[in-house]
Design an enzyme around this catalytic site. Structure first.
Site, short mmCIF file in Angstrom:
data_model
loop_
_atom_site.label_atom_id
_atom_site.label_comp_id
_atom_site.label_asym_id
_atom_site.label_seq_id
_atom_site.Cartn_x
_atom_site.Cartn_y
_atom_site.Cartn_z
N LYS A 185 51.01 -120.31 43.92
CA LYS A 185 50.13 -121.32 44.51
C LYS A 185 50.91 -122.42 45.21
CE LYS A 185 46.45 -120.51 41.14
NZ LYS A 185 47.20 -119.58 40.28
N LYS B 257 42.33 -125.27 39.50
CA LYS B 257 43.19 -124.21 38.99
C LYS B 257 44.49 -124.80 38.44
CE LYS B 257 41.94 -121.45 43.09
NZ LYS B 257 42.49 -120.65 44.20
N ARG C 114 42.53 -108.20 47.38
CA ARG C 114 43.95 -108.11 47.05
C ARG C 114 44.59 -107.15 48.07
NH1 ARG C 114 47.67 -108.60 42.97
NH2 ARG C 114 46.84 -110.73 43.05
N ARG D 51 37.85 -107.15 45.23
CA ARG D 51 37.50 -107.40 43.85
C ARG D 51 36.27 -108.32 43.81
NH1 ARG D 51 43.28 -109.72 42.11
NH2 ARG D 51 42.64 -111.12 43.80
N ARG E 289 34.80 -115.75 39.00
CA ARG E 289 36.16 -115.25 39.17
C ARG E 289 36.12 -113.75 39.37
NH1 ARG E 289 38.76 -117.62 33.78
NH2 ARG E 289 36.84 -116.67 33.01
N ASP F 21 45.99 -112.73 48.12
CA ASP F 21 44.56 -112.80 47.85
C ASP F 21 43.87 -113.51 48.99
OD1 ASP F 21 45.12 -111.59 45.43
OD2 ASP F 21 45.15 -113.47 44.31
N GLU G 136 46.38 -117.10 47.57
CA GLU G 136 47.60 -116.94 46.77
C GLU G 136 48.51 -115.90 47.41
OE1 GLU G 136 47.29 -116.23 42.59
OE2 GLU G 136 45.70 -117.71 42.29
N ASN H 259 51.25 -113.57 45.60
CA ASN H 259 51.74 -113.19 44.28
C ASN H 259 53.06 -112.45 44.39
OD1 ASN H 259 49.23 -113.71 42.35
ND2 ASN H 259 48.47 -112.91 44.29
#
Length: 320
Positions: A126, A162, A212, A226, A234, A274, A283, A285
């Site tokens: 993040k 978050k 994703r 997702r 979420r 994401d 994000e 990752n």
């Protein structure tokens, strides 16, 4: 070319073999003729220029209840006994995680570490994403409630709060437009975390899914959408979300094209980003990305194979 691979990850006993990306990478490594060892990050030891770990050779198989066999534990030298280290333990991204990246960074030029440990340390999910703010929703990273109230006044409506170094959708909360629970949540977060927190407007498009997208050495390998489960906002699979097949929008192609060169340059071979609503990057990752098993199930692809091809290319270049 057979490689000696050491995988730094959580205990093998705890993984869900149906969807675990590290397990899929280990299976693919074996299929390509590479030998695989497993070690716990807590066993890393450094002395007089030598980095070692307490490891065990393993073989893995997709058999529920009997998915791995191991040999006896032994001390291994991460230069003399290893060609590639896969850094795959799950967050939290805390001082233990950061210290491991400092130790593994000492292998530079000798043993290939994937993802590059210095880049992982400098690119928490993040925080690294802030380099690409042009693709993000309005975002505040702050701790003072006065700053949050000012941000909320300029972006009325529900907010999402978050932990800055959280993972898997844990502790992501929705603040209603009236801000009635903001003070209590700030107190709770301040007591739990010493770092600032992240705030963004709630994006109604989350109901349509949170995509994703996996990039391998900077190139798109595949994606899944997702969707949140019933009663949730979420969409993380770990929080009850479910996956479905998808394709990329023009905006998502633009995002991936912008990220690709930066990821390659930093040695970030396996990355999951994401994107909400086909346009909002939230994000990047890099610590222990997931999603490749679901992507391959929907698309009939071989993402672990692509990752190993990229690793083999980088190892060949390192050895030259």
């Amino acid at each position: 070319m057979s490689l000696r691979v050491a995988v730094q990850m959580d205990p093998l006993e705890t993984i869900n073999i149906a969807g675990d990306s590290s397990f899929a990478l280990m299976l693919a490594a074996q299929a390509r003729g590479h030998s695989v060892m497993h070690y716990d990050v807590r066993t890393l030891a450094y002395e007089s220029g030598r980095l070692t770990a307490w490891a065990t050779p393993v073989t893995v198989q997709r058999v529920l209840g009997s998915h791995f066999d191991r040999d006896d534990h032994r001390r291994i030298d991460l230069v003399k006994d290893v060609d590639v280290v896969l850094m795959r333990q799950d967050p939290p991204f805390d001082l233990s995680y950061i210290t491991a990246t400092h130790l593994l960074e000492r292998l530079e030029g000798q043993t290939l570490v994937v993802n590059d440990p210095a880049s992982v340390r400098n690119a928490p999910e993040k925080v690294f994403v802030l380099d690409f703010a042009q693709f993000m929703p309005p975002t505040l990273v702050a701790r003072r409630i006065e700053d949050v109230r000012d941000f909320h006044a300029r972006h009325p409506g529900d907010l999402v709060m978050k932990p800055l170094h959280g993972n898997g959708g844990k502790a992501v909360v929705r603040i209603p437009a009236d801000g009635s629970n903001l003070g209590a949540l700030i107190e709770l977060f301040d007591n739990a975390w010493v770092e600032p927190h992240m705030f963004q407007p709630f994006l109604p498009d989350i109901a349509l899914g949170d995509k994703r997208i996996v990039l391998v050495d900077g190139a798109v390998a595949g994606a899944i959408n997702r969707r949140p489960g019933e009663g949730e906002f979420r969409s993380n699979l770990a929080q009850g979300g479910y996956a479905e097949a998808t394709t990329l929008t023009a905006r998502e192609d633009e995002i991936c094209a912008a990220l690709g060169p930066a990821l390659r340059e930093r040695g970030l071979v396996f990355v999951g980003i994401d994107v909400i609503g086909g346009q909002w990057l939230t994000e990047i990752n890099v610590t222990s990305p997931t999603g490749i098993v679901a992507i391959d199930r929907f698309n009939g692809t071989d993402t672990p194979g692509l990752i190993w091809e990229a690793i083999e290319r980088r190892h060949k270049a390192l050895a030259a």
